[in-house]
Design a protein around this motif. Structure first.
Motif, PDB file in Angstrom:
ATOM      1  N   ASP A   1       0.642  -1.089  -0.156  1.00 45.32           N
ATOM      2  CA  ASP A   1      -0.057   0.024   0.035  1.00 45.32           C
ATOM      3  C   ASP A   1       1.034   1.332  -0.029  1.00 45.32           C
ATOM      4  O   ASP A   1       0.599   2.131  -0.720  1.00 45.32           O
ATOM      5  N   LYS A   2       1.868   1.159   0.889  1.00 45.63           N
ATOM      6  CA  LYS A   2       2.713   2.335   0.840  1.00 45.63           C
ATOM      7  C   LYS A   2       3.525   2.785  -0.385  1.00 45.63           C
ATOM      8  O   LYS A   2       3.793   3.854  -0.844  1.00 45.63           O
ATOM      9  N   ILE A   3       3.851   1.660  -0.928  1.00 50.73           N
ATOM     10  CA  ILE A   3       5.080   1.541  -2.244  1.00 50.73           C
ATOM     11  C   ILE A   3       3.972   2.432  -3.474  1.00 50.73           C
ATOM     12  O   ILE A   3       4.308   3.201  -3.887  1.00 50.73           O
ATOM     13  N   ALA A   4       2.623   1.720  -3.683  1.00 53.74           N
ATOM     14  CA  ALA A   4       1.904   2.349  -4.454  1.00 53.74           C
ATOM     15  C   ALA A   4       1.527   3.694  -4.077  1.00 53.74           C
ATOM     16  O   ALA A   4       1.593   4.473  -5.195  1.00 53.74           O
ATOM     17  N   ALA A   5       1.057   3.949  -2.782  1.00 52.34           N
ATOM     18  CA  ALA A   5       0.747   5.399  -2.597  1.00 52.34           C
ATOM     19  C   ALA A   5       1.773   6.230  -3.053  1.00 52.34           C
ATOM     20  O   ALA A   5       1.718   7.462  -3.357  1.00 52.34           O
ATOM     21  N   GLN A   6       3.068   6.076  -2.415  1.00 56.82           N
ATOM     22  CA  GLN A   6       4.145   6.793  -2.808  1.00 56.82           C
ATOM     23  C   GLN A   6       4.484   7.212  -4.079  1.00 56.82           C
ATOM     24  O   GLN A   6       4.942   8.307  -4.577  1.00 56.82           O
ATOM     25  N   MET A   7       3.830   6.376  -5.327  1.00 55.93           N
ATOM     26  CA  MET A   7       4.104   6.672  -6.674  1.00 55.93           C
ATOM     27  C   MET A   7       2.892   6.952  -7.208  1.00 55.93           C
ATOM     28  O   MET A   7       2.935   7.061  -8.404  1.00 55.93           O
ATOM     29  N   ASN A   8       1.722   7.247  -6.299  1.00 53.20           N
ATOM     30  CA  ASN A   8       0.579   7.712  -6.845  1.00 53.20           C
ATOM     31  C   ASN A   8      -0.068   6.619  -7.864  1.00 53.20           C
ATOM     32  O   ASN A   8      -0.369   7.032  -9.008  1.00 53.20           O
ATOM     33  N   ARG A   9       0.300   5.414  -7.416  1.00 50.21           N
ATOM     34  CA  ARG A   9      -0.452   4.410  -8.310  1.00 50.21           C
ATOM     35  C   ARG A   9      -1.310   3.441  -7.577  1.00 50.21           C
ATOM     36  O   ARG A   9      -1.273   3.408  -6.294  1.00 50.21           O
ATOM     37  N   SER A  10      -1.901   2.541  -8.265  1.00 49.52           N
ATOM     38  CA  SER A  10      -3.030   1.697  -7.691  1.00 49.52           C
ATOM     39  C   SER A  10      -2.374   0.318  -7.172  1.00 49.52           C
ATOM     40  O   SER A  10      -1.060   0.031  -7.745  1.00 49.52           O
ATOM     41  N   LYS A  11      -2.744  -0.363  -6.166  1.00 48.62           N
ATOM     42  CA  LYS A  11      -2.136  -1.590  -6.069  1.00 48.62           C
ATOM     43  C   LYS A  11      -2.110  -2.690  -7.171  1.00 48.62           C
ATOM     44  O   LYS A  11      -1.364  -3.406  -7.368  1.00 48.62           O
ATOM     45  N   GLY A  12      -3.196  -2.514  -8.050  1.00 53.31           N
ATOM     46  CA  GLY A  12      -3.306  -2.934  -9.511  1.00 53.31           C
ATOM     47  C   GLY A  12      -2.009  -3.189 -10.142  1.00 53.31           C
ATOM     48  O   GLY A  12      -1.477  -4.028 -10.987  1.00 53.31           O
ATOM     49  N   ALA A  13      -1.528  -1.415 -10.321  1.00 50.99           N
ATOM     50  CA  ALA A  13      -0.325  -1.217 -11.166  1.00 50.99           C
ATOM     51  C   ALA A  13       0.945  -1.999 -10.401  1.00 50.99           C
ATOM     52  O   ALA A  13       1.805  -2.480 -11.022  1.00 50.99           O
ATOM     53  N   PHE A  14       0.953  -2.210  -9.279  1.00 51.86           N
ATOM     54  CA  PHE A  14       2.291  -2.890  -8.496  1.00 51.86           C
ATOM     55  C   PHE A  14       1.971  -4.210  -8.901  1.00 51.86           C
ATOM     56  O   PHE A  14       3.096  -4.883  -9.271  1.00 51.86           O
ATOM     57  N   TYR A  15       0.689  -4.993  -8.942  1.00 47.78           N
ATOM     58  CA  TYR A  15       0.922  -6.407  -9.241  1.00 47.78           C
ATOM     59  C   TYR A  15       1.041  -6.811 -10.625  1.00 47.78           C
ATOM     60  O   TYR A  15       0.999  -7.700 -10.850  1.00 47.78           O
ATOM     61  N   HIS A  16       0.775  -5.569 -11.454  1.00 50.21           N
ATOM     62  CA  HIS A  16       1.100  -5.789 -12.794  1.00 50.21           C
ATOM     63  C   HIS A  16       2.731  -6.043 -13.093  1.00 50.21           C
ATOM     64  O   HIS A  16       3.071  -6.981 -14.046  1.00 50.21           O
ATOM     65  N   HIS A  17       3.450  -5.441 -12.192  1.00 50.94           N
ATOM     66  CA  HIS A  17       4.944  -5.558 -12.464  1.00 50.94           C
ATOM     67  C   HIS A  17       5.455  -6.669 -11.629  1.00 50.94           C
ATOM     68  O   HIS A  17       6.492  -7.261 -11.922  1.00 50.94           O
ATOM     69  N   HIS A  18       4.972  -6.908 -10.378  1.00 50.06           N
ATOM     70  CA  HIS A  18       5.400  -7.794  -9.425  1.00 50.06           C
ATOM     71  C   HIS A  18       4.318  -8.674  -8.893  1.00 50.06           C
ATOM     72  O   HIS A  18       3.300  -8.194  -8.313  1.00 50.06           O
ATOM     73  N   ASP A  19       4.781  -9.958  -8.778  1.00 52.05           N
ATOM     74  CA  ASP A  19       3.468 -11.178  -8.268  1.00 52.05           C
ATOM     75  C   ASP A  19       3.231 -10.614  -6.714  1.00 52.05           C
ATOM     76  O   ASP A  19       2.321 -10.975  -6.289  1.00 52.05           O
ATOM     77  N   HIS A  20       4.570 -10.409  -6.030  1.00 48.99           N
ATOM     78  CA  HIS A  20       4.366 -10.280  -4.438  1.00 48.99           C
ATOM     79  C   HIS A  20       5.453  -9.523  -4.183  1.00 48.99           C
ATOM     80  O   HIS A  20       6.386  -9.106  -4.702  1.00 48.99           O
ATOM     81  N   LYS A  21       5.183  -8.995  -3.014  1.00 49.54           N
ATOM     82  CA  LYS A  21       6.143  -8.092  -2.095  1.00 49.54           C
ATOM     83  C   LYS A  21       7.569  -8.731  -2.166  1.00 49.54           C
ATOM     84  O   LYS A  21       8.597  -8.026  -2.477  1.00 49.54           O
ATOM     85  N   LEU A  22       7.653  -9.828  -1.934  1.00 50.52           N
ATOM     86  CA  LEU A  22       9.129 -10.443  -1.832  1.00 50.52           C
ATOM     87  C   LEU A  22       9.634 -10.258  -2.969  1.00 50.52           C
ATOM     88  O   LEU A  22      10.764 -10.399  -3.131  1.00 50.52           O
ATOM     89  N   ASP A  23       8.894 -10.580  -4.207  1.00 52.83           N
ATOM     90  CA  ASP A  23       9.698 -10.572  -5.487  1.00 52.83           C
ATOM     91  C   ASP A  23      10.134  -9.162  -5.904  1.00 52.83           C
ATOM     92  O   ASP A  23      11.106  -8.886  -6.288  1.00 52.83           O
ATOM     93  N   LEU A  24       9.437  -7.938  -5.388  1.00 52.57           N
ATOM     94  CA  LEU A  24       9.829  -6.510  -5.575  1.00 52.57           C
ATOM     95  C   LEU A  24      11.124  -6.572  -4.587  1.00 52.57           C
ATOM     96  O   LEU A  24      12.166  -5.795  -5.258  1.00 52.57           O
ATOM     97  N   ILE A  25      11.136  -6.889  -3.407  1.00 45.51           N
ATOM     98  CA  ILE A  25      12.366  -6.897  -2.686  1.00 45.51           C
ATOM     99  C   ILE A  25      13.434  -7.528  -2.972  1.00 45.51           C
ATOM    100  O   ILE A  25      14.669  -6.970  -3.164  1.00 45.51           O
TER     101      ILE A  25
END
Length: 283
Positions: free
Chosen positions: A212-236
């Protein structure tokens, strides 16, 4: 995150309500543990302040921490908290801990200051942060790697590196490495996610850097986040891969350059630092 009051109560042979009588929430207990650890660090800093020169005070401080860690290992002192997850604590507990931690940091900074010969504030802060980082890493460096009786000797060597420098002598500064283009083929949108996630991880720790914080910081939706990464662990994992790739490139290019080893180390450090504070950072 995983520690619960029920599990803590079971470990010490008490009913959960015996703990909640003193600490209503887990965060209250964590706050008390962190404040006790900050106070232990602060006592070492204040004792070291009685030494003579800044170098003597730094040595006394590191010796004091080695002795404190040895006392913990011998069960003569309560265990100390690590401070990593402090950033993810909620309010109001976080404010009290950060206030105490800030006071302790200022006492450390005073160890380095020379009356009548003040360092520029940036230089003083940088040295104080290095000293505090070393202190925070000492439990990992010492624990399990050395006999308890060896802790003071190892602390003396650590102090030698801090006070005298790695080279222990003059080093001709070399320019930053050339021909380095970190992440030349990186996708702009993916890089934006990685930079934002890295910044939040550095600022708030793994637990605090939520999707939520990552998406909010970028002014993106959580859906945009999961478009690039399947899971928070993948992003980290991707954040770490990116950081290791940047470091690997800088070190390899410096290794292939000419000049003395210490100069090549200087060049690599300069290049990595420049990347850290650039628009491409942080690591």
């Amino acid at each position: 995150k995983s520690a619960t009051l029920a599990a803590i109560a079971e470990r010490v042979g008490l009913a959960t309500n015996s703990i909640t009588y003193y600490y209503r929430k887990k965060e209250d207990l964590a706050q008390a543990c962190l404040l006790r650890s900050v106070a232990a660090h602060d006592l070492v800093a204040q004792a070291a302040a009685a030494a003579g020169s800044p170098a003597d005070r730094v040595r006394a401080c590191l010796q004091g921490h080695a002795e404190l860690l040895a006392a913990v290992e011998r069960k003569q002192h309560p265990p100390l908290m690590v401070f990593n997850d402090t950033r993810a604590m909620p309010e109001p507990q976080a404010s009290l801990v950060f206030e105490a931690y800030g006071d302790m940091y200022r006492h450390l900074r005073e160890l380095i200051d020379v009356p009548g010969q003040p360092l520029p504030r940036d230089a003083l802060n940088a040295r104080a942060h290095v000293l505090l980082s070393v202190i925070n890493w000492m439990p990992s460096w010492l624990g399990g790697n050395y006999e308890i009786d060896e802790y003071p000797r190892v602390a003396r060597h650590i102090a030698d590196v801090l006070v005298q420098g790695i080279g222990q002598g003059a080093c001709e500064a070399m320019p930053a490495i050339t021909g380095w283009q970190p992440q030349p083929n990186a996708d702009a949108k993916s890089e934006s996610f990685l930079r934002t996630a890295t910044w939040l991880l550095n600022d708030q720790g793994y637990r605090g850097a939520s999707v939520d914080k990552i998406a909010a910081q970028m002014n993106r939706s959580k859906g945009a986040f999961y478009h690039h990464h399947d899971h928070k662990l993948d992003l980290i994992e991707a954040c770490f891969d990116r950081t290791f790739d940047v470091l690997r490139q800088a070190l390899c290019l410096a290794q292939r350059s000419s000049g003395p080893s210490l100069g090549r180390l200087f060049s690599a450090t300069l290049a990595i630092t420049q990347f850290q504070v650039s628009a491409g950072g942080p690591l």
